[in-house]
Design an enzyme around this catalytic site. Sequence first.
Site, PDB file in Angstrom:
ATOM      1  N   ASP A   1      33.307  32.990  52.119  1.00 55.12           N
ATOM      2  CA  ASP A   1      32.802  32.380  51.279  1.00 55.12           C
ATOM      3  C   ASP A   1      33.205  30.356  52.349  1.00 55.12           C
ATOM      4  O   ASP A   1      34.212  31.031  52.436  1.00 55.12           O
ATOM      5  CB  ASP A   1      33.341  32.104  49.633  1.00 55.12           C
ATOM      6  N   ASP A  47      35.020  28.737  49.904  1.00 52.85           N
ATOM      7  CA  ASP A  47      35.906  28.308  48.338  1.00 52.85           C
ATOM      8  C   ASP A  47      35.957  27.448  47.104  1.00 52.85           C
ATOM      9  O   ASP A  47      34.520  27.295  47.029  1.00 52.85           O
ATOM     10  CB  ASP A  47      37.333  28.334  48.821  1.00 52.85           C
TER      11      ASP A  47
HETATM   12  N1  LIG Z   1      37.888  31.920  48.079  1.00 49.91           N
HETATM   13  C1  LIG Z   1      38.480  32.884  47.284  1.00 49.91           C
HETATM   14  N2  LIG Z   1      39.712  32.685  47.000  1.00 49.91           N
HETATM   15  C2  LIG Z   1      40.715  33.814  47.259  1.00 49.91           C
HETATM   16  N3  LIG Z   1      40.373  34.980  47.464  1.00 49.91           N
HETATM   17  C3  LIG Z   1      38.989  35.250  48.335  1.00 49.91           C
HETATM   18  N4  LIG Z   1      38.932  36.363  49.130  1.00 49.91           N
HETATM   19  C4  LIG Z   1      37.342  35.929  49.269  1.00 49.91           C
HETATM   20  N5  LIG Z   1      37.597  34.453  49.157  1.00 49.91           N
HETATM   21  C5  LIG Z   1      38.518  33.971  48.642  1.00 49.91           C
END
Ligand SMILES: Nc1ncnc2[nH]cnc12
Length: 305
Positions: free
Chosen positions: A221, A223
Amino acid sequence: MSANENVLVGVIGGSGLYHLDNLTFIKHVNPETPWGFPSSPISICALPSGTKVAFIARHAAGHIINPSQVPSRANIAALKFLGVRAILAFSAVGSLREEIAPGDFALPTQIIDRTKGIRPSSFFEDTSVVAHTGFGDPFANKFINWLETRVRKVLEESGNGAKLHTDKCIVCMEGPQFSTRAESKMYRLWGGDLINMSVIPEAKLAREAELSYALIATATDYDSWRENESSVTAADVFKTLSTNAELSRKVAFAVLDELNEAAKEGDILTEEVGCMKFAIMPRSVAQKDEDRKKLSYILPTYFSD
Ligand SMILES: Nc1ncnc2[nH]cnc12
Ligand SMILES: CSC[C@H]1O[C@H](OP(=O)(O)O)[C@H](O)[C@@H]1O
């Protein structure tokens, strides 16, 4: 002291990677270490060549352990006890950079620790032995260089467009909630490229146990830093988790035999062995025998009298 399982390589699977079912399962082992039991019984699996590897699911099968509660000391100690020299860890990560797309893989070389001090992060904690371990290069750099061409080849052959990014900096946050938008933007300004909730204390403990540790970060992703895009949710992460896990299994299958040989010969895994010699305070009569015995579980060279 070692269980003599004849395994030199350990694999730690993260979110989505709960088994290596493309290898042949041999048995489970569940050593009780001085720091308790590992996340889940460790699977001893074999490659077609007969090479054995040890696999731990970081969050256990069924993903029942929160990132802050992963028993990392027991995981690392148990792998060392089984004879492991090199750990190939996988982690689902958020991307802090446009060019690192969900589905891409990365090999980080640096870490920013944003955990909150609630995770036990040293084998020396609560003992009478003090050690200040060098952590300037938190991953095994020779091991990472060795991985680069091999992982890239697997990604190219998979034909699904996944890219490999190298020399990246990973932020490890406490969680379990995801970052705020402000935090996510701040990590980018700090130089963070990736974010997860598990590389600390795993990498620190591997170094204390003199194990070579590399992380394959699999992006799920973006974030929460992108303007006009919604902030990350667990549902976003789940979308790429199973394809990333499938590709991670292919990578593991492709590199583990050769990695086992390299671990046997010691070629690429020389940096960490002996590093604690310069970290542990000199022996003193004030150090408790019981503490030295406990530490001999992971570092027999220094603590078996
Ligand atoms: N955005 C994110 N923040 C922290 N850990 C994650 N693991 C997968 N995506 C994450
Ligand atoms: C399921 S999203 C957050 C979760 O995923 C990552 O786990 P792992 O590193 O074990 O793959 C991240 O670190 C969080 O624990």
